[in-house]
Scaffold this motif. Sequence first.
Motif, PDB file in Angstrom:
ATOM      1  N   GLU A   1      29.924   5.830  -7.722  1.00  0.00           N
ATOM      2  CA  GLU A   1      31.260   5.218  -7.739  1.00  0.00           C
ATOM      3  C   GLU A   1      32.329   6.244  -8.088  1.00  0.00           C
ATOM      4  O   GLU A   1      33.361   6.334  -7.423  1.00  0.00           O
ATOM      5  CB  GLU A   1      31.300   4.068  -8.741  1.00  0.00           C
ATOM      6  CG  GLU A   1      32.667   3.447  -8.919  1.00  0.00           C
ATOM      7  CD  GLU A   1      33.189   2.694  -7.712  1.00  0.00           C
ATOM      8  OE1 GLU A   1      34.390   2.373  -7.692  1.00  0.00           O
ATOM      9  OE2 GLU A   1      32.390   2.410  -6.794  1.00  0.00           O
ATOM     10  N   ILE A   2      32.105   7.011  -9.142  1.00  0.00           N
ATOM     11  CA  ILE A   2      33.109   7.992  -9.574  1.00  0.00           C
ATOM     12  C   ILE A   2      33.281   9.086  -8.525  1.00  0.00           C
ATOM     13  O   ILE A   2      34.383   9.605  -8.326  1.00  0.00           O
ATOM     14  CB  ILE A   2      32.793   8.549 -10.975  1.00  0.00           C
ATOM     15  CG1 ILE A   2      34.066   9.070 -11.616  1.00  0.00           C
ATOM     16  CG2 ILE A   2      31.775   9.642 -10.964  1.00  0.00           C
ATOM     17  CD1 ILE A   2      34.242   8.659 -13.025  1.00  0.00           C
TER      18      ILE A   2
ATOM     19  N   LEU B   1      24.452   4.528 -10.123  1.00  0.00           N
ATOM     20  CA  LEU B   1      25.514   3.765  -9.459  1.00  0.00           C
ATOM     21  C   LEU B   1      26.892   4.217  -9.925  1.00  0.00           C
ATOM     22  O   LEU B   1      27.812   4.375  -9.115  1.00  0.00           O
ATOM     23  CB  LEU B   1      25.341   2.270  -9.721  1.00  0.00           C
ATOM     24  CG  LEU B   1      24.209   1.599  -8.967  1.00  0.00           C
ATOM     25  CD1 LEU B   1      24.019   0.172  -9.473  1.00  0.00           C
ATOM     26  CD2 LEU B   1      24.477   1.604  -7.472  1.00  0.00           C
ATOM     27  N   ALA B   2      27.044   4.437 -11.222  1.00  0.00           N
ATOM     28  CA  ALA B   2      28.326   4.885 -11.762  1.00  0.00           C
ATOM     29  C   ALA B   2      28.697   6.263 -11.220  1.00  0.00           C
ATOM     30  O   ALA B   2      29.862   6.513 -10.899  1.00  0.00           O
ATOM     31  CB  ALA B   2      28.279   4.898 -13.288  1.00  0.00           C
ATOM     32  N   GLU B   3      27.705   7.143 -11.099  1.00  0.00           N
ATOM     33  CA  GLU B   3      27.973   8.472 -10.548  1.00  0.00           C
ATOM     34  C   GLU B   3      28.433   8.383  -9.104  1.00  0.00           C
ATOM     35  O   GLU B   3      29.359   9.083  -8.690  1.00  0.00           O
ATOM     36  CB  GLU B   3      26.727   9.357 -10.658  1.00  0.00           C
ATOM     37  CG  GLU B   3      26.459   9.836 -12.060  1.00  0.00           C
ATOM     38  CD  GLU B   3      25.152  10.599 -12.203  1.00  0.00           C
ATOM     39  OE1 GLU B   3      24.221  10.384 -11.378  1.00  0.00           O
ATOM     40  OE2 GLU B   3      25.052  11.393 -13.137  1.00  0.00           O
TER      41      GLU B   3
ATOM     42  N   LEU C   1      30.921  12.361 -13.837  1.00  0.00           N
ATOM     43  CA  LEU C   1      30.769  11.269 -14.802  1.00  0.00           C
ATOM     44  C   LEU C   1      30.411  11.832 -16.165  1.00  0.00           C
ATOM     45  O   LEU C   1      29.507  12.652 -16.284  1.00  0.00           O
ATOM     46  CB  LEU C   1      29.680  10.301 -14.339  1.00  0.00           C
ATOM     47  CG  LEU C   1      29.411   9.121 -15.255  1.00  0.00           C
ATOM     48  CD1 LEU C   1      30.596   8.158 -15.243  1.00  0.00           C
ATOM     49  CD2 LEU C   1      28.149   8.397 -14.836  1.00  0.00           C
TER      50      LEU C   1
ATOM     51  N   ILE D   1      29.193  -0.292 -21.236  1.00  0.00           N
ATOM     52  CA  ILE D   1      28.971  -1.663 -20.802  1.00  0.00           C
ATOM     53  C   ILE D   1      29.088  -2.534 -22.045  1.00  0.00           C
ATOM     54  O   ILE D   1      28.330  -2.344 -23.007  1.00  0.00           O
ATOM     55  CB  ILE D   1      27.573  -1.843 -20.172  1.00  0.00           C
ATOM     56  CG1 ILE D   1      27.380  -0.844 -19.035  1.00  0.00           C
ATOM     57  CG2 ILE D   1      27.379  -3.275 -19.703  1.00  0.00           C
ATOM     58  CD1 ILE D   1      25.942  -0.658 -18.658  1.00  0.00           C
TER      59      ILE D   1
ATOM     60  N   GLN E   1      30.543   9.487 -19.154  1.00  0.00           N
ATOM     61  CA  GLN E   1      29.930   8.390 -19.901  1.00  0.00           C
ATOM     62  C   GLN E   1      30.201   7.078 -19.194  1.00  0.00           C
ATOM     63  O   GLN E   1      31.107   6.971 -18.376  1.00  0.00           O
ATOM     64  CB  GLN E   1      30.461   8.337 -21.325  1.00  0.00           C
ATOM     65  CG  GLN E   1      31.947   8.084 -21.424  1.00  0.00           C
ATOM     66  CD  GLN E   1      32.490   8.314 -22.819  1.00  0.00           C
ATOM     67  OE1 GLN E   1      31.925   9.068 -23.593  1.00  0.00           O
ATOM     68  NE2 GLN E   1      33.573   7.666 -23.146  1.00  0.00           N
ATOM     69  N   LEU E   2      29.399   6.083 -19.553  1.00  0.00           N
ATOM     70  CA  LEU E   2      29.529   4.744 -19.005  1.00  0.00           C
ATOM     71  C   LEU E   2      29.394   3.773 -20.158  1.00  0.00           C
ATOM     72  O   LEU E   2      28.440   3.865 -20.942  1.00  0.00           O
ATOM     73  CB  LEU E   2      28.428   4.495 -17.968  1.00  0.00           C
ATOM     74  CG  LEU E   2      28.294   3.094 -17.391  1.00  0.00           C
ATOM     75  CD1 LEU E   2      29.542   2.714 -16.603  1.00  0.00           C
ATOM     76  CD2 LEU E   2      27.060   3.006 -16.507  1.00  0.00           C
TER      77      LEU E   2
ATOM     78  N   LEU F   1      21.809   2.316 -13.630  1.00  0.00           N
ATOM     79  CA  LEU F   1      23.241   2.120 -13.890  1.00  0.00           C
ATOM     80  C   LEU F   1      24.000   3.435 -13.775  1.00  0.00           C
ATOM     81  O   LEU F   1      25.090   3.498 -13.196  1.00  0.00           O
ATOM     82  CB  LEU F   1      23.443   1.527 -15.287  1.00  0.00           C
ATOM     83  CG  LEU F   1      23.085   0.067 -15.451  1.00  0.00           C
ATOM     84  CD1 LEU F   1      23.024  -0.298 -16.929  1.00  0.00           C
ATOM     85  CD2 LEU F   1      24.091  -0.804 -14.724  1.00  0.00           C
ATOM     86  N   LEU F   2      23.428   4.462 -14.342  1.00  0.00           N
ATOM     87  CA  LEU F   2      24.071   5.774 -14.311  1.00  0.00           C
ATOM     88  C   LEU F   2      24.206   6.283 -12.874  1.00  0.00           C
ATOM     89  O   LEU F   2      25.252   6.810 -12.497  1.00  0.00           O
ATOM     90  CB  LEU F   2      23.286   6.767 -15.163  1.00  0.00           C
ATOM     91  CG  LEU F   2      24.023   8.059 -15.446  1.00  0.00           C
ATOM     92  CD1 LEU F   2      25.211   7.812 -16.364  1.00  0.00           C
ATOM     93  CD2 LEU F   2      23.090   9.055 -16.078  1.00  0.00           C
TER      94      LEU F   2
END
Length: 138
Positions: A75-76, A71-73, A84, A89, A86-87, A68-69
Amino acid sequence: MNQQSFNPESQREHPHASRIRSVLRALMGATGGSVNAAAAITSDGMVIASVLQPGVDPDRFAAMSASLLALAEREIDEIQRGDLRQLLIEGTRGAVLLVQAGDDAVLAVSTEPGALMGKVFLEARRAAGEMKTCLEPT
């Protein structure tokens, strides 16, 4: 609570696991029961230390958090929002918060429903800072 992060079938325990577990327990105590599980993981999904609910596999939790991290990185980075931090959910029965804790470590926190998220964010950032200090080379 499962007080051990070490899976005897996997590699040996991380050298800082005991100290990091103390940080995780302090985080859980500081949030007044809002945090029901916490783990320190590497960015590639290896468990450093964890205090998880019974029935939660630490290795699986770490691997999913790292995915998840990542993917979030991406995306950002794609939308040019800097690094990034924090994330979050949110689910119907609580939330999961992932907080960077240095270049190669992540704090993963699971909350109870109705948790005071401001307090959780504050304490999680504090704990991530402590984790980063613990993991820095001496």
